[in-house]
Design a protein around this motif. Structure first.
Motif: not given
Length: 61
Positions: A16-23, A26-32, A37-45
């Protein structure tokens, strides 16, 4: 069983974190990207909270 669940959560958090950085990059989709990234950080927590050792319960006297 608990170890396998924590491992899957870690992998999902990494993806999720990697996909968020990619989005974002590369894709310019900041909101998603930020939401991923937030969902990935919640999982790490969650993994960090679950992995903290608990003190042994004290016996009542």
């Amino acid at each position: 069983m608990a170890g396998m669940i924590l491992s899957i959560l870690m992998l999902a958090g990494i993806l999720l974190t990697g996909g968020g950085i990619y989005a974002i990059v590369k894709r310019g989709d900041r909101k998603r990207g930020v939401l991923m990234i937030v969902a990935g950080l919640v999982m790490f927590g969650n993994v960090a909270i679950s992995a903290i050792p608990m003190p042994p319960p004290q016996q009542a006297r």
